[in-house]
Every structure is written in structure tokens, then in C-alpha cells.
Design a protein around this motif. Sequence first.
Motif, PDB file in Angstrom:
ATOM      1  N   GLY A   1      -2.971 -11.443   1.148  1.00 20.44           N
ATOM      2  CA  GLY A   1      -3.234 -10.488   2.223  1.00 20.44           C
ATOM      3  C   GLY A   1      -2.079  -9.570   2.561  1.00 20.44           C
ATOM      4  O   GLY A   1      -2.146  -8.775   3.480  1.00 20.44           O
ATOM      5  N   ARG A   2      -0.900  -9.699   1.869  1.00 17.51           N
ATOM      6  CA  ARG A   2       0.290  -8.846   2.062  1.00 17.51           C
ATOM      7  C   ARG A   2       1.001  -9.150   3.395  1.00 17.51           C
ATOM      8  O   ARG A   2       0.557  -9.988   4.149  1.00 17.51           O
ATOM      9  N   ASP A   3       2.078  -8.415   3.646  1.00 17.22           N
ATOM     10  CA  ASP A   3       2.919  -8.582   4.839  1.00 17.22           C
ATOM     11  C   ASP A   3       3.225 -10.062   5.079  1.00 17.22           C
ATOM     12  O   ASP A   3       3.053 -10.576   6.185  1.00 17.22           O
TER      13      ASP A   3
ATOM     14  N   HIS B   1       0.822  -1.221   0.000  1.00 20.31           N
ATOM     15  CA  HIS B   1       0.000   0.000   0.000  1.00 20.31           C
ATOM     16  C   HIS B   1       0.848   1.260   0.000  1.00 20.31           C
ATOM     17  O   HIS B   1       0.556   2.211   0.724  1.00 20.31           O
ATOM     18  N   PHE B   2       1.853   1.269  -0.825  1.00 20.26           N
ATOM     19  CA  PHE B   2       2.743   2.435  -0.804  1.00 20.26           C
ATOM     20  C   PHE B   2       2.066   3.688  -1.367  1.00 20.26           C
ATOM     21  O   PHE B   2       2.393   4.818  -0.983  1.00 20.26           O
ATOM     22  N   LYS B   3       1.108   3.456  -2.259  1.00 24.04           N
ATOM     23  CA  LYS B   3       0.410   4.607  -2.855  1.00 24.04           C
ATOM     24  C   LYS B   3      -0.213   5.490  -1.763  1.00 24.04           C
ATOM     25  O   LYS B   3      -0.185   6.722  -1.847  1.00 24.04           O
ATOM     26  N   SER B   4      -0.726   4.833  -0.704  1.00 23.55           N
ATOM     27  CA  SER B   4      -1.375   5.608   0.352  1.00 23.55           C
ATOM     28  C   SER B   4      -0.369   6.477   1.124  1.00 23.55           C
ATOM     29  O   SER B   4      -0.726   7.509   1.675  1.00 23.55           O
ATOM     30  N   ILE B   5       0.904   6.059   1.152  1.00 23.84           N
ATOM     31  CA  ILE B   5       1.930   6.890   1.822  1.00 23.84           C
ATOM     32  C   ILE B   5       2.071   8.211   1.051  1.00 23.84           C
ATOM     33  O   ILE B   5       2.062   9.295   1.633  1.00 23.84           O
ATOM     34  N   ASN B   6       2.174   8.078  -0.281  1.00 22.58           N
ATOM     35  CA  ASN B   6       2.271   9.291  -1.109  1.00 22.58           C
ATOM     36  C   ASN B   6       1.012  10.138  -0.967  1.00 22.58           C
ATOM     37  O   ASN B   6       1.082  11.362  -0.820  1.00 22.58           O
ATOM     38  N   ASP B   7      -0.137   9.477  -1.042  1.00 21.93           N
ATOM     39  CA  ASP B   7      -1.407  10.214  -0.995  1.00 21.93           C
ATOM     40  C   ASP B   7      -1.582  10.924   0.348  1.00 21.93           C
ATOM     41  O   ASP B   7      -2.005  12.074   0.415  1.00 21.93           O
TER      42      ASP B   7
ATOM     43  N   SER C   1      18.791  -4.501  -4.429  1.00 21.87           N
ATOM     44  CA  SER C   1      18.644  -3.574  -5.556  1.00 21.87           C
ATOM     45  C   SER C   1      17.204  -3.083  -5.633  1.00 21.87           C
ATOM     46  O   SER C   1      16.280  -3.723  -5.125  1.00 21.87           O
ATOM     47  N   ARG C   2      17.062  -1.899  -6.266  1.00 18.67           N
ATOM     48  CA  ARG C   2      15.714  -1.368  -6.480  1.00 18.67           C
ATOM     49  C   ARG C   2      15.384  -1.598  -7.948  1.00 18.67           C
ATOM     50  O   ARG C   2      16.067  -1.079  -8.834  1.00 18.67           O
ATOM     51  N   ILE C   3      14.320  -2.401  -8.200  1.00 19.91           N
ATOM     52  CA  ILE C   3      14.051  -2.777  -9.593  1.00 19.91           C
ATOM     53  C   ILE C   3      12.860  -2.032 -10.177  1.00 19.91           C
ATOM     54  O   ILE C   3      12.558  -2.152 -11.352  1.00 19.91           O
TER      55      ILE C   3
ATOM     56  N   GLY D   1       7.207  10.075   0.846  1.00 15.21           N
ATOM     57  CA  GLY D   1       7.270   8.764   0.189  1.00 15.21           C
ATOM     58  C   GLY D   1       8.701   8.417  -0.197  1.00 15.21           C
ATOM     59  O   GLY D   1       9.170   7.296   0.039  1.00 15.21           O
ATOM     60  N   ASP D   2       9.411   9.410  -0.757  1.00 17.73           N
ATOM     61  CA  ASP D   2      10.818   9.172  -1.144  1.00 17.73           C
ATOM     62  C   ASP D   2      11.651   8.782   0.080  1.00 17.73           C
ATOM     63  O   ASP D   2      12.433   7.830   0.040  1.00 17.73           O
ATOM     64  N   GLU D   3      11.466   9.536   1.153  1.00 14.28           N
ATOM     65  CA  GLU D   3      12.265   9.239   2.360  1.00 14.28           C
ATOM     66  C   GLU D   3      11.883   7.890   2.949  1.00 14.28           C
ATOM     67  O   GLU D   3      12.721   7.182   3.510  1.00 14.28           O
TER      68      GLU D   3
HETATM   69  N1  LIG Z   1       7.463   8.771  -3.394  1.00 15.30           N
HETATM   70  C1  LIG Z   1       7.667   7.915  -4.392  1.00 15.30           C
HETATM   71  N2  LIG Z   1       6.647   7.137  -4.804  1.00 15.30           N
HETATM   72  C2  LIG Z   1       6.878   6.265  -5.791  1.00 15.30           C
HETATM   73  C3  LIG Z   1       8.128   6.129  -6.403  1.00 15.30           C
HETATM   74  N3  LIG Z   1       8.036   5.175  -7.360  1.00 15.30           N
HETATM   75  C4  LIG Z   1       6.772   4.718  -7.338  1.00 15.30           C
HETATM   76  N4  LIG Z   1       6.053   5.358  -6.381  1.00 15.30           N
HETATM   77  C5  LIG Z   1       4.681   5.218  -6.029  1.00 15.30           C
HETATM   78  O1  LIG Z   1       4.415   3.914  -5.533  1.00 15.30           O
HETATM   79  C6  LIG Z   1       3.022   3.661  -5.674  1.00 15.30           C
HETATM   80  C7  LIG Z   1       2.816   2.223  -6.088  1.00 15.30           C
HETATM   81  O2  LIG Z   1       1.443   2.044  -6.076  1.00 15.30           O
HETATM   82  P1  LIG Z   1       0.752   0.684  -6.483  1.00 15.30           P
HETATM   83  O3  LIG Z   1       1.496   0.026  -7.607  1.00 15.30           O
HETATM   84  O4  LIG Z   1      -0.690   0.981  -6.681  1.00 15.30           O
HETATM   85  O5  LIG Z   1       0.970  -0.265  -5.257  1.00 15.30           O
HETATM   86  P2  LIG Z   1       0.721  -0.080  -3.720  1.00 15.30           P
HETATM   87  O6  LIG Z   1      -0.039   1.137  -3.371  1.00 15.30           O
HETATM   88  O7  LIG Z   1       2.047  -0.234  -3.058  1.00 15.30           O
HETATM   89  O8  LIG Z   1      -0.167  -1.307  -3.392  1.00 15.30           O
HETATM   90  P3  LIG Z   1       0.249  -2.843  -3.393  1.00 15.30           P
HETATM   91  O9  LIG Z   1       1.547  -2.981  -4.098  1.00 15.30           O
HETATM   92  O10 LIG Z   1      -0.856  -3.539  -4.099  1.00 15.30           O
HETATM   93  O11 LIG Z   1       0.344  -3.210  -1.965  1.00 15.30           O
HETATM   94  C8  LIG Z   1       2.506   4.670  -6.695  1.00 15.30           C
HETATM   95  O12 LIG Z   1       1.689   5.620  -6.035  1.00 15.30           O
HETATM   96  C9  LIG Z   1       3.754   5.349  -7.228  1.00 15.30           C
HETATM   97  O13 LIG Z   1       3.539   6.719  -7.509  1.00 15.30           O
HETATM   98  C10 LIG Z   1       9.178   6.980  -5.962  1.00 15.30           C
HETATM   99  O14 LIG Z   1      10.297   6.939  -6.432  1.00 15.30           O
HETATM  100  N5  LIG Z   1       8.892   7.845  -4.937  1.00 15.30           N
END
Ligand SMILES: Nc1nc2c(ncn2[C@@H]2O[C@H](COP(=O)(O)OP(=O)(O)OP(=O)(O)O)[C@@H](O)[C@H]2O)c(=O)[nH]1
Length: 422
Positions: A397-399, A284-290, A319-321, A297-299
Motif C-alpha cells: 500500500g506504499r508510505d 506515485h512519482f509519475k503523477s507529479i511529472n504528469d 545516494s540516488r540510485i 518533478g526535478d525540484e
Molecule cells: N522529473 C523527473 N522525473 C523522473 C526522473 N527520473 C525518473 N523520473 C520519473 O519517475 C517516474 C517513475 O515512475 P514509476 O516507475 O511508474 O513509479 P511511480 O509513479 O513512482 O509509482 P510507484 O513507484 O509504483 O509508487 C517516471 O515518470 C519517470 O519519468 C528525474 O530525474 N526527474
Amino acid sequence: MVQQRLGLAHASVATSTRNRMHFDITTAMMVTSLLTFCVGASLAFASSRYPPALRSAMRVWIGGLFLQTLPLFAVAVLGTSPGAGAIIVLNTVYALAYAEMGRALHLFTGQRHHGSLSMLLVGAVALISILFTYAWPQPGWRVALTEIPIAALQFMVARSILRQPRALRPADYLTGGLFLACTVIAVSRGIVEFLGPTLIAPDLRVAMASIVFVFSAILPTIGTIGFMLMCSDHLSDDLSRLAMIDPLTGVYNRRTLVGLAEKAIGDAQRDGTSFSLLAIDVDHFKSINDDYGHDTGDEALCGVVTLMRDALRADHVLSRIGGEEFAILLPGSGEAEACLTAERVRRHVANSPLSINGYTLGLRVSIGVATFGAAVPDLSSLLRAADRALYAAKRAGRDRTMVMSRFACAPECVSPLDPQKG
Ligand SMILES: Nc1nc2c(ncn2[C@@H]2O[C@H](COP(=O)(O)OP(=O)(O)OP(=O)(O)O)[C@@H](O)[C@H]2O)c(=O)[nH]1
């Protein structure tokens, strides 16, 4: 200084008595000083395009180079007997030029610079020149003794090049070797002058003077070419390193991982060993940005990298892929060991909330494990297997960690989501 250091008096004696040296010294000095000046000016012009760390070393080197032109130019203008006062000043400037070149090399290689020792040696050249010009006018002794601190300064330059922490290249050997040769010549000249005309044959003294002249004339130009080649090597090393690394997190990028995985496959096939690959995705990384913004998110990505590194061994390759996707190459690890490593990583991330920009972020990762072997015999099937296991972990279910077992065609769960176990 130049008269003595370059042995010009002896060179002109040779010209008149033995007819060995067919050149006009003042013209040669004028040409050499102009050439040295032009090389310095070109380097100053080119240096503006180099990165700041290299630029500061280049600027100090250029300063040393310009200082070296002064004694050469002085001889061209004042002649081969510039006078006692000029000899003292030019001797000191000549020594200062080497001190500056040494400082440039220390800046370039990142080694500790012995600035006070350099200045002490420059002071010694000045003192010897004054003493043996005014207090005890002995030109032979003056030449012999000034060669000692000059040789020490030249040796310091050679040493800083040849004892760099990185592997030496041809440009390092060229430049370091040149300064080493100058050291040997300075010492030899000092000995010849110390023994004096009664013990040393005139031919040998003239030969020595000629060698000193030639080396003093070519050193600034050839040395600077060598230094510029060293700078180019440095730059190309930096570019190669940048091409291998993800700029945000500082870990290897996908291209490097693929190269290392191909090498690991070759090693495994040759030695009959195994290795594994972990595919990791932040949940759920998207929610961190949102919720917290892209900078946070970068940090957070950098924070996750630090946490994963903490849980890895030195020979594991992180590595970051992709955006929030990582991979870890585990050389020599079979499936069981890879699963243990994956779980260690997952739990460490889950148990270590990150403090970023005043927020506390509890991140989680899902991990897919694949092991190289008969069922996964090449790189593309290995990457595919790790990916399938990762997405199985996401769907479940992740994690958690899922493994593409060699004995099962579907991913198996290693760690059902259970916070109590974390
Ligand atoms: N801050 C930041 N965000 C990034 C970077 N690269 C990708 N993202 C964000 O990572 C998020 C990935 O979102 P999703 O692919 O929907 O996946 P997710 O929210 O992690 O959900 P799941 O993978 O299904 O658990 C997107 O919002 C991208 O914008 C980056 O270099 N920096």
C-alpha cells in the motif's frame, strides 16, 4: 631594479675579476624574458578551456607573469644600468608582479586576499626606490630595503599555497617551496647588502648575486609550471567529485554507493560489526511529472533529498540510485536501529509538504530495510534484500517501511500505513 635585484652589477664584476660567471647577461635576460612571455601566452591560450572559476585565477597569474617579463626585457634592451627612473619603475613592476601572483593564488585557493597589504608593499618598494635614488642615493641601502617588501610579497604567495584548506599535493609543494626559497634568498640578499662590502667578502656577495639571478630567471617559468600542475590537480579533483555525485540532487550516485557499501562490508567483516541499507522509492512519482511538469518533478526530487537529509545523522550516506529511487547506508546500525531511522525518514517526508513553483506537494516514500549478516553475507544479496523489502512495502500500500528480517524469509511490515501515527 633588475640591475640591483638580480645583482647584475655584481655579476659583471665577478665576470671581469674572478671569471666565475661565463654568460652574457643581456642575452640571458632576453632569452629568459622571451621564454617567460611564451609561457604566459601558452597559459593564456590553454586557460580558455578551463572552467570559469579556475580561468579567472589563471588570468590574474598570467597578468603577473607578463609583468615579470618587463624588468627582464628592460635589462636585455637597456643593459645592466637602465638609469635611475627606469630602476624605480622596474622595481615597482617587479613587486606588482608578485602582488598579482599572490592575488591569483588567493582566487585559486578561495582564501581571503589581503589586497590592501599587497598594494602597501608594492608602494613601499616604489617609495624606497625613489628615496634611495633621488633623496639619498645609496644603491646598497636601496637593494637591502626593497628586498623586505619583495620577500613579504613572495612569502604571501608561498603561504597561500602551503596553507590551502585541502590536502597538499606534490605540485603545491613544488610551487610553494619555490616561492619560499625565493623569500629566503631575498631576505639573505637584503642582509648581505645591508652589511655592505666592508663586512661581507666579495666572493659571498658575488655568490649571492648569482643565486638571485638564477632564481629570478627560473621562477616565472618553474613557478608557472607548478601553478598549471596545481590547476590540473584541481580539475581532476573536480572530475572525480563529479563522477561520484548525482548532478540533479548533489548526493552520491549508485557507483559511489556500491563502493562505500563494499568498504562497509570489509569493515563489518574485520570488526564483527553490522550495518544496514535502506532502499527508498518516492510513491506515485509519475503523477507529479504528469500533473505539474518535469521541472517541478526535478525540484521535488531535490526537495525530498533535503527532507531525508534532515532526518539523517552525519555518518549516514544518502545516494540516488535511479530516477526516483534512493538508498541510505547506515554504518554501525543493526536491524532495529535501521528501522527507527527508516521510519524517521518516512515520517519526516510525509509530514513536510513541499512548496514548489506555487504548488504544494505532499510526497510519500516507501522504504525497504536490509541488514548485513549471516543471511545477507554479500553486497548483491544485501541490495536484493533491500529491494525485496521495498517492493513488499509498495505492494502493501506504499508510505511504509518493510524489513527483510534476518529471522524471516519474507519481508515484515514495520509501519502499517496509519496517518494518525505519522
Ligand atoms: N522529473 C523527473 N522525473 C523522473 C526522473 N527520473 C525518473 N523520473 C520519473 O519517475 C517516474 C517513475 O515512475 P514509476 O516507475 O511508474 O513509479 P511511480 O509513479 O513512482 O509509482 P510507484 O513507484 O509504483 O509508487 C517516471 O515518470 C519517470 O519519468 C528525474 O530525474 N526527474
